[in-house]
Design an enzyme around this catalytic site. Structure first.
Site, short mmCIF file in Angstrom:
data_model
loop_
_atom_site.label_atom_id
_atom_site.label_comp_id
_atom_site.label_asym_id
_atom_site.label_seq_id
_atom_site.Cartn_x
_atom_site.Cartn_y
_atom_site.Cartn_z
N HIS A 1 -12.08 7.21 7.01
CA HIS A 1 -11.49 5.89 6.81
C HIS A 1 -12.22 4.93 7.73
O HIS A 1 -12.27 5.18 8.94
CB HIS A 1 -10.01 5.85 7.20
N ASP B 1 -10.55 0.25 -0.34
CA ASP B 1 -9.12 -0.01 -0.57
C ASP B 1 -8.79 -1.49 -0.63
O ASP B 1 -7.78 -1.88 -1.23
CB ASP B 1 -8.28 0.68 0.51
N TYR C 1 -2.19 7.19 0.50
CA TYR C 1 -2.21 6.83 1.91
C TYR C 1 -1.39 5.59 2.20
O TYR C 1 -1.42 4.62 1.46
CB TYR C 1 -3.66 6.55 2.37
N HIS D 1 -11.73 12.39 9.12
CA HIS D 1 -10.50 13.16 8.95
C HIS D 1 -10.78 14.58 8.45
O HIS D 1 -11.03 14.80 7.27
CB HIS D 1 -9.55 12.42 8.01
#
Lengths: 674, 674
Positions: free
Chosen positions: B470, B325, B413, B629
């Site tokens: 993540h 990201d 997100y 997650h």
């Protein structure tokens, strides 16, 4: 860890029994309400009567609610109007002629009476009362050998403070009920813990209330303990950075309602009780389901079951220091009155707590719990969307939660205990360690002089802060959407990609295992990634998932002592971070019923050896969080908060996120006008 | 993850360059200040000029401060009055004729000029611009095959939203600069992520800006996605529980001061910058030592260096989804304007951020960071003392901290990034995951129909929320009381008691090891209990401890992919939770300089293979926190916050606890009067 002057202090605030009318404690309105002051008095009268002329020798070690059977409670809750409330009973432990007696007092009949009385013949002793700790701590002051020891050290007796320590169990065949006494030198400072008088071993027999062993083995310098006074009025400039004040203003009033011991807030409803042994108890926590238009059960009864604090100095004057703060000293008995505006913010509401003193007379701890809405500036939910043509979206809901707080001060340590309820359905449990370190006096003044292990950190001249642990074991009786639940461990497993048409080699997926028996649920965390879920296998979401709540651990710690070492045998309930048992009303305290000088034959680790069935049963989770505390100089002479915690979170309990339909708290103008 | 309409939106708010005068961004006053809008324009002019007539083909992929050498910064800071500030330089990456060019522009001379220009020949591509992501996402709408695919599914093109995805690297020898395009069906909902159009593989070549691969492999039902619209104005009653509002009122004003980019609060002082790649950067954090009467350095420069988000669905349309990201999408570029009173409380102060658009023209992100004092009702320090005769003591200091917040929204997100400074000397780093899940459409409507692994949780009819991770890797350049530091790992070791005179069998003690080289510092946490400390071996406390700061981890997660799997080769910097490197100005980004389609040859895991010396050197810590997650239905259609974090805490940095001399925040009457 005697609290010498508290009893006196609080008794002063108790005039006549008839005047006990505070909103939260006047009359029991709920079967799980803690005993009221009037009930404590009735218990005392019934017990004293049952001992007749000898009643002067009775000491009350524990008086608490003998909670009704779970089905009776649920039945009463589901239809209060039609039902007669379950019988009120008190569970009582007294000492009488060097024996421990267990009594049950029925309070429902017109004439409250002892309905059972048994002599306890097992190992271990009941909770220590404040009064007997105080009496024991007062003994050295007039003891010839101690007077000589103090003189020999050139100290002034009027500045000596004595405190008591439990002694543990180290394989003795016969145990007398004894305490050790520790001596400190105040010399003007409130922080006497930083001035231990080292080298003296004093044992008091509590049944004889006299010193039965005295050994002055060596002397060390009493630390000067400069700059360790912590009272603000005794500080000299310069002061630390000035901090600007703020107030949380709620012009429309608080969002919660307290009726007796029932607290309602947002979508939550729960019962808040108090017990002299474990402190605050949250019961019958349920959450409103907007789609089903009813409250759904989450938690039947939760509290801190035991607290194990072993120190790591194996020398003669320190090796025995392995405290069980709940079972020995009472986490409720150690609860302190919270200071409005400091321990809890301005918008807090306080509740009182009561317990029976050694003489059975009720004692009030004012402001023992506080309840407040926490506006920490957090975000409940947000998203910014920029991908939809001509329709930039920013949607933010700001957060608020409800906190229930208490503080237990066991000697030098203060434990801040927070329960935080969230509109999302989560409950966060947080414990903050704060207060003062337990230190050892040594003759060194500089770390460079230390040539062998001193079992701690030199935090000041002549001062070693000793390595130690804190383990807190929570009793979590979850009833997720009903009582029959199962414990599911969802492991994450790496798999090789079987499909040759994609170039990726690996991924992880989940493998869920339902624990059938107690042994299958025992878990030492940190070894492999997993999710820990309590499901109701009889209820499903619309798309077919078992409804559940999961436990999200915080930082993890596990005990490092040998499993066959005496303290660890007694603290064996910390051997796993997680245990699951079938509900059993008598299994309340992970360390056993009689923890002082216990021998580890009545702990969670022993109960679970039966390996009972726990699948689709009414189950209880026992979760242990811990701290390995290596002290640093910043922990001296006062500790900044060291926190840990965990969370319970709905996991397929609802069909979707509750927050979607929850608006931000109503806007309030910061000018404080309506 | 194109942010189609943002550029336009923000450009509208930028009239003329000369009007860029906001307190925090007008002129650079500090060598670490981010580039100002005026500087971005100068950079653009210099770069365009250097390309002459061809400058129309230049696209700006990255423009940021080329930070001066550390000694120059420290020298300037220590004596600003006498010194000429270090030269202002910009680091620039442009694409030009399918090549990546690296330029340095000197801004200090009268005529800003390109002082170096190099063609990058290595693997990987620079940050994706919003403009090229938008252009690529717009292509399918007019693409014949896509039009037919949409028709075939019976869908209406005007309700189709396209977004882009990076493609990763899976062993190809030659890489074109490409993106994949994902299609969703809004049909009235803002939450189009819950309505993926599955089965179509679209590849866009960014240099050609055209679709170079198209494969419509299969169709699935587009989920109805009922109840997934999240905008409050589109919700229907009943609404969730009403939450009472509150305001934090500071009648005496805020306790912090912002001068340019320097923020002072309580005993803290630090510089807050912003970079298009990493987002907020905290530099030169130092803390005032009351006894030494001076600020002492703690942190030179800290920021989130990379964010790795691998999904765990190995099927053809999903396997490549392994996002970086920060290096691909820009954690700063993805930062969103914070909403006053919602994202940050009423008492917050906001700062703007700027970056260069694809054309080099500065773009403003208003309110990109906020700063506020957090009054969460916490306790800074407390103790109740009842053991001193006639002197019951309760001493409580209530807590306040300073929070710096930003939010990066990368597609679905939202990451809430908090830095919390405390009067005790601690800095807490917290990241909250929130926003929306990435889901896959399937033909099942009930979990019972699922017979094989679907790589996620059924969260709604026809909707699987895919397993993913993540990992956030923080760059923490600690300079603890000066630059030469060492990393010490203090392990806890169980020992047998040697002394037969005591009956205890075991205890734990500490064993501290100073890492001499990079390999000795690498650490996967959770395997054994330890403390992680950065010490200055040249400075000692009065009693002789090395001054230090320790890193206290929160919950831990480590990657589960095969080490030799392509995404994990690129994300190898997450293989350890902790790495330590000697300071090297060029080692800024754990995933390498060019992360889009990188091959893992320029990551932290590669740099450290040199095994450089790190003892008593200027060192940098790289700490990775993570989340595995497994989605639950409560994460759908919006996620409640899932948080993790860690803390830096003074550890023998001071001679004693700072809080001792820190008073509670000044009392404020809740009636809001002065």
């Amino acid at each position: 860890m005697a609290s010498t002057y508290r009893v006196l202090l609080f008794l002063l605030s108790i005039p006549l029994l008839s005047s006990f009318i505070s909103p939260a404690s006047s009359q029991h309105e709920h079967p799980l309400d803690p005993l009221t002051p009037a009930e404590f008095s009735l218990v005392r009268r019934a017990v004293m009567r049952s001992y007749g002329a000898s009643s002067g020798n009775v000491t009350f070690q524990y008086v608490g609610l003998d909670e009704p059977d779970k089905p009776l409670v649920y039945s009463w809750v589901s239809n209060q109007a039609d039902k007669i409330p379950p019988r009120r009973r008190a569970s009582v432990v007294v000492r009488f002629h060097e024996e421990t007696h267990e009594l049950v007092v029925d309070l429902s009949s017109r004439q409250p009476s002892v309905v059972s009385k048994e002599v306890y013949h097992g190992h271990g002793f009941p909770l220590l009362t404040l009064e007997e700790q105080t009496a024991a701590s007062d003994l050295p002051r007039t003891h010839d050998q101690f007077i000589r020891s103090i003189e020999k050290r050139g100290l002034d007796m009027s500045n000596v403070v004595c405190s008591d320590s439990s002694v543990g169990w180290y394989g003795e065949q016969r145990s007398r009920r004894v305490l050790k006494i520790l001596a400190y030198y105040t010399n003007g400072t409130a922080n006497f813990y930083m001035r231990p008088i080292e080298g003296i071993d004093i044992v008091v027999d509590l049944d004889l209330m006299k010193i039965v062993k005295y050994h002055d083995r060596f002397t060390t310098t009493v630390p000067m303990a400069e700059h360790t006074e912590y009272r603000l009025e005794k500080q000299h400039p310069p002061f630390g950075p000035p901090l600007k004040g703020a107030a949380v203003v709620q012009p429309h009033g608080p969002g919660f309602e307290i009726k007796g011991h029932i607290i309602s807030w947002a979508n939550w409803k729960f019962h808040l009780g108090f017990d002299v042994r474990v402190g605050p108890i949250v019961s019958l926590a349920s959450i409103y389901d907007l789609e089903k238009s009813r409250y759904r059960q989450v938690l039947y009864r939760a509290y801190i079951s035991e607290v194990f604090v072993p120190y790591m100095d194996p020398t003669e004057e320190w090796y025995y220091k392995t405290y069980f703060d709940s079972g020995e000293f009472g986490f409720g008995l150690s609860s302190v009155p919270l200071q409005p505006g400091a321990d809890c913010p301005e918008n807090a509401v306080f509740m009182d707590g009561f317990y029976a003193g050694q003489d059975g007379i009720p004692v009030k701890i004012p402001n023992v719990t506080c309840v407040f809405e926490k506006y920490a500036g957090n975000i409940m939910w947000r998203h910014t969307e920029v991908e939809i043509p001509d329709e930039p979206i920013t949607e933010v809901r700001s957060d608020v939660s409800l906190v229930v707080r208490s503080v237990s001060t066991v000697g030098n340590y203060d434990y801040i205990l927070d329960w935080e309820f969230k509109p999302s359905g989560a409950i966060k449990f947080e414990v903050g360690l704060i207060g003062l370190l337990e230190v050892k006096a040594v003759n060194y003044t500089h770390a460079v002089e230390i040539k062998e292990d001193e079992y701690g950190t030199m935090v000041g001249a002549n001062t070693i802060a000793t390595h130690h642990d804190h383990f807190l074991t929570y009793h979590l009786d979850l009833d997720v959407d009903g009582s029959p639940n199962s414990f599911v461990k969802t492991r994450l497993i790496t798999k090789a990609v079987a499909d040759n048409s994609v170039p990726r080699k690996s991924y992880w997926t989940v493998s869920s295992e339902t624990a059938r028996t107690e042994s299958e649920a025992q878990l030492r965390l940190g070894l492999e990634p997993c999710n820990l879920i309590v499901v109701n296998p009889n209820k499903r979401t619309k798309v077919g998932n078992d409804v559940g709540y999961r436990l999200i651990p915080g930082p993890i710690a596990s005990p490092l002592l040998f499993r066959d070492d005496y303290p660890q045998i007694r603290g064996a309930f910390t051997n796993n971070n997680l245990w699951v048992t079938p509900y059993n009303k008598s299994e309340k305290w992970a360390g056993g019923r009689y923890v002082d000088q216990s021998r580890g034959d009545d702990t969670l680790a022993v109960w679970t050896k039966r390996n009972r069935k726990i699948e689709n049963e009414d189950i209880v989770l026992w979760y242990t969080l811990g701290f390995h505390h290596i002290p640093y100089q910043e922990d001296f002479p006062t500790m900044p908060t060291l926190s840990s915690g965990f969370e319970l979170r709905p996991s397929n309990f609802f069909d979707r996120n509750l927050v979607l339909k929850t608006k931000s708290p109503e806007p309030v103008s910061p000018s404080c006008k309506h």
